[in-house]
Design an enzyme around this catalytic site. Structure first.
Site, PDB file in Angstrom:
ATOM      1  N   GLU A  68      65.566  40.167  50.417  1.00  0.00           N
ATOM      2  CA  GLU A  68      65.715  39.881  51.850  1.00  0.00           C
ATOM      3  C   GLU A  68      67.164  40.034  52.294  1.00  0.00           C
ATOM      4  OE1 GLU A  68      64.143  36.085  53.433  1.00  0.00           O
ATOM      5  OE2 GLU A  68      65.863  36.175  54.791  1.00  0.00           O
ATOM      6  N   SER A  76      55.582  30.605  48.637  1.00  0.00           N
ATOM      7  CA  SER A  76      54.803  31.727  48.130  1.00  0.00           C
ATOM      8  C   SER A  76      53.802  31.296  47.065  1.00  0.00           C
ATOM      9  CB  SER A  76      55.744  32.802  47.574  1.00  0.00           C
ATOM     10  OG  SER A  76      56.704  32.221  46.711  1.00  0.00           O
TER      11      SER A  76
HETATM   12  S1  SF4 Z   1      57.801  32.444  57.003  1.00  0.00           S
HETATM   13 FE1  SF4 Z   1      57.636  32.767  54.774  1.00  0.00          FE
HETATM   14  S2  SF4 Z   1      57.876  34.972  54.449  1.00  0.00           S
HETATM   15 FE2  SF4 Z   1      58.631  34.480  56.507  1.00  0.00          FE
HETATM   16  S3  SF4 Z   1      60.807  34.156  56.253  1.00  0.00           S
HETATM   17 FE3  SF4 Z   1      59.829  32.161  56.068  1.00  0.00          FE
HETATM   18  S4  SF4 Z   1      59.476  31.873  53.842  1.00  0.00           S
HETATM   19 FE4  SF4 Z   1      59.906  34.069  54.202  1.00  0.00          FE
END
Ligand code: SF4
Length: 415
Positions: free
Chosen positions: A178, A383
């Site tokens: 990211e 996750s």
């Molecule tokens: S909602 Fe989930 S996938 Fe999206 S930025 Fe936050 S942790 Fe990451």
């Protein structure tokens, strides 16, 4: 919030309804108290917020849709879809192949891809360079793009700051997918530099104040600054954004610290601060905020130990582990399979980056006739499927023959 169509085996007949029950009773998310499941000799305190977030559910839905819609086609994921071993292994078992590892090392050469292949962009998003590479190969990068909207929000924030001639300081892990993606998008709009922690922010400050020679910056921040970055020119006006899964308090400390450096260097007043420091709030996503706040609330309860479930390379999970570790023995595990017996647990040590086995992780009274129940704090990262949390819960309870039946406890809770 939108609901997603994800495979049933990621859900849990215990955890999913429990979360739904809490959600319905507290739609405005004001109540961060954990859920207490009292099985008698063992009590589980489960965080108010944990598990699959919006971005992960969205990514999982799109990935399985891509598989269903493209029988016979080769399907590639740019890299791990999310940082969860179960989800990634399941996708691989369905023929999905990873083009890169989590550090961005190429596993499958670009030359192997053909325009008719299907490529899924993971929830972390990807770099502009990779987008360009895929487009050049004739691949459709928009159809199965699972980039989380909260990650895109960070890119937009970086761009807004850049348009106002601020340099973007990204608080994130430099090698994380990211942060690499955010860095790539940010540098299109502004000079950009990544700082991984407060120690690096303090070093950066010395280049801002001129205490360190500019030449050293290029060695010290190698791989973390945009092309053409000039510390003398580009550190006069700055703004901070962050990887969506960092520890909120860390980003706040870094932003406050850098702001103070600018205030001192330019003798700023509250009215003139914005001339050198962009007024941004952190760019953490809602799930990171909720999960961290729920962890703080969880930690206000006395307990014997904590179990945090998630992928070992999951940034948001590792921060929850850090919070728990400060208070009590904490075991970071991928699944119930890591609980080897009622005496042994194999868990990840985030400091040495390896798994270790701890003996007698359940205090001695476990399984004995002593009356004091064992209390366990249980949570997981964004996750981690509910099914994994259920597996851990059931494994722990199985060590206590006199534990009350799960159905009875859940029924009682839902009344
Ligand atoms: S909602 Fe989930 S996938 Fe999206 S930025 Fe936050 S942790 Fe990451």
């Amino acid at each position: 919030m939108k609901s997603f169509d994800i495979p049933e085996y990621y859900r849990s007949s215990i955890i999913t309804p429990l979360k739904e029950f809490r959600r319905k009773r507290d739609k405005l998310k004001r109540d961060f108290t954990p859920t207490l499941l009292d099985f008698g000799p063992i009590r589980l305190l489960i965080a108010r917020h944990f598990g699959f977030c919006y971005g992960v559910e969205n990514a999982v839905e799109i990935a399985y849709k891509a598989i269903a819609e493209n029988p016979g086609k080769r399907i590639f994921l740019l890299s791990e879809m999310i940082h969860n071993p179960d989800v990634n292994a399941d996708l691989q078992s369905r023929g999905v192949r990873f083009i890169m590892d989590t550090k961005g090392n190429q596993l499958i050469p670009w030359s192997e891809l053909a325009p008719e292949d299907v490529v899924i962009i993971p929830a972390f998003g990807t770099t502009l360079e990779t987008q360009h590479q895929l487009s050049t190969l004739g691949l459709d990068i928009a159809k199965y793009d699972t980039t989380c909207p909260f990650v895109e929000k960070v890119w937009n924030k970086a761009s807004q700051i850049g348009q106002k001639d601020y340099t973007v300081i990204v608080h994130g892990k430099p090698s994380h997918e990211e942060t690499r993606a955010t860095f790539s998008h940010s540098k299109e709009a502004a000079p950009t530099v990544v700082v991984k922690d407060m120690a690096q922010a303090q070093r950066l400050a010395k280049y801002i104040t001129g205490e360190l020679p500019v030449a050293e910056f290029y060695t010290e921040f190698a791989g973390q600054y945009s092309l053409g970055f000039d510390p003398e020119r580009d550190l006069q006006r700055i703004g901070v954004v962050n990887q969506t899964t960092m520890l909120a308090s860390d980003t706040q400390s870094i932003a406050d610290f850098l702001k103070q450096i600018m205030v001192q260097k330019y003798a700023l007043t509250p009215v003139t601060t914005e001339a050198h420091f962009a007024n941004t709030r952190d760019t953490l996503c809602y799930a990171t905020n909720d999960n961290q706040d729920a962890t703080y609330a969880l930690l206000t309860y006395p307990a014997d130990f904590a179990i945090v479930a998630g992928g070992y390379n999951s940034s948001n999970t590792s921060h929850i582990v850090e919070l728990c570790e400060e208070k009590l023995p904490t075991y970071f595990i991928e699944s119930e399979q890591k609980i080897l017996s009622n005496k042994l647990i194999r868990h990840f040590n985030g400091h040495t980056k390896e798994e270790i086995v701890t003996e007698n992780f359940i205090p001695k009274r476990a399984g004995s006739e002593l009356e004091t129940p064992v209390t366990v704090l249980l949570t997981c990262g964004a996750s981690c499927p509910d099914a994994v949390v259920e597996g851990i819960l059931l494994k722990l309870i199985s060590f206590f023959p006199n534990a009350r039946p799960v159905s009875e406890v859940i029924e009682e809770f839902a009344q």
